[in-house]
Enzyme design. Structure first.
Site, PDB file in Angstrom:
ATOM      1  N   LYS A   9       0.956  -1.117   0.070  1.00  0.00           N
ATOM      2  CA  LYS A   9       0.075   0.017  -0.033  1.00  0.00           C
ATOM      3  C   LYS A   9       0.920   1.156  -0.057  1.00  0.00           C
ATOM      4  CE  LYS A   9      -3.884  -2.370   2.628  1.00  0.00           C
ATOM      5  NZ  LYS A   9      -4.923  -2.206   3.419  1.00  0.00           N
ATOM      6  N   TYR A  49     -12.460  -1.650  -2.807  1.00  0.00           N
ATOM      7  CA  TYR A  49     -12.822  -1.842  -1.439  1.00  0.00           C
ATOM      8  C   TYR A  49     -14.241  -1.848  -1.357  1.00  0.00           C
ATOM      9  CZ  TYR A  49      -8.207  -2.471   0.931  1.00  0.00           C
ATOM     10  OH  TYR A  49      -6.847  -2.759   1.244  1.00  0.00           O
ATOM     11  N   ASN A 115      -1.761  -0.305   7.352  1.00  0.00           N
ATOM     12  CA  ASN A 115      -1.121  -1.357   7.322  1.00  0.00           C
ATOM     13  C   ASN A 115      -0.148  -1.980   6.462  1.00  0.00           C
ATOM     14  OD1 ASN A 115      -3.052  -2.013   5.859  1.00  0.00           O
ATOM     15  ND2 ASN A 115      -4.358  -3.168   7.409  1.00  0.00           N
ATOM     16  N   HIS A 118      -1.630  -5.648   1.568  1.00  0.00           N
ATOM     17  CA  HIS A 118      -2.770  -6.437   1.607  1.00  0.00           C
ATOM     18  C   HIS A 118      -2.788  -7.889   1.143  1.00  0.00           C
ATOM     19  CE1 HIS A 118      -6.883  -7.200  -0.048  1.00  0.00           C
ATOM     20  NE2 HIS A 118      -6.304  -7.469  -1.164  1.00  0.00           N
ATOM     21  N   GLU A 129      -9.415 -10.020  -7.515  1.00  0.00           N
ATOM     22  CA  GLU A 129      -8.331  -8.895  -7.234  1.00  0.00           C
ATOM     23  C   GLU A 129      -7.398  -9.118  -8.534  1.00  0.00           C
ATOM     24  OE1 GLU A 129      -7.320  -9.264  -3.272  1.00  0.00           O
ATOM     25  OE2 GLU A 129      -9.297  -8.634  -2.882  1.00  0.00           O
TER      26      GLU A 129
END
Ligand code: ATP
Length: 140
Positions: A9, A49, A115, A118, A129
């Site tokens: 990310k 998302y 975080n 993913h 995805e």
């Protein structure tokens, strides 16, 4: 062999963790089939998302995910989906630092939003995805 979508990310890319994460990936027995750096815009991030669209943190999540480029990778190995999820650790990186100190999120994440990585959570989401980012989901 199984495939999963892994993503570094924006906080991971900006924080210069891409190389360290790539080393963990390879050392853990995954092969990197495909890899691409891409800047998500608001529309693409919202589709990625969409399952979280009703959550209170959604707009903040989209702002975060569009704040810089992400590095997406298709990883391949037996049990890739579960093994990658185990390697990245729990969603909340601040908790991961205590409970899963050797996880990737403990290494490069900050909190429950930032975080740094993913991973697809099921076979179905892995397929969705991978085709979200790559045209030909079958070739490596
Ligand atoms: P990912 O889907 O990114 O691998 P995950 O499956 O561990 O993460 P989800 O519950 O699917 O976690 O949430 C998706 C993302 O939304 C998280 O990775 C995080 O960036 C953000 N997020 C989740 N929970 C919160 C929260 N309580 N506050 C802020 N952001 C959150």
């Amino acid at each position: 062999k199984e495939r999963t979508l892994a993503m570094i990310k924006p906080d991971g890319v900006v924080g210069n963790y891409s190389e360290a994460i790539r080393k963990v990936v390879v050392d853990s027995g995954f092969s990197i089939c495909k890899e691409m750096t891409i800047q998500l815009d608001e529309d693409r991030a919202s589709i990625f998302y969409s399952e979280h669209s009703s959550k209170s943190f959604f707009s903040s999540l989209i702002r975060y995910m569009t704040s810089g480029p992400v590095l997406v990778m298709v990883l391949e190995k037996d049990n890739a989906i579960t093994d990658w999820r185990t390697l990245i650790g729990p969603t909340d990186a601040s908790k991961a630092k205590i409970t899963h100190p050797h996880s990737i999120r403990a290494m490069c994440g900050q909190d429950s939003q930032r975080n740094c990585v993913h991973g697809s959570d099921s076979l179905q989401s892995a397929e969705r995805e991978i085709s979200f980012f790559f045209d030909d989901k079958y070739s490596c």
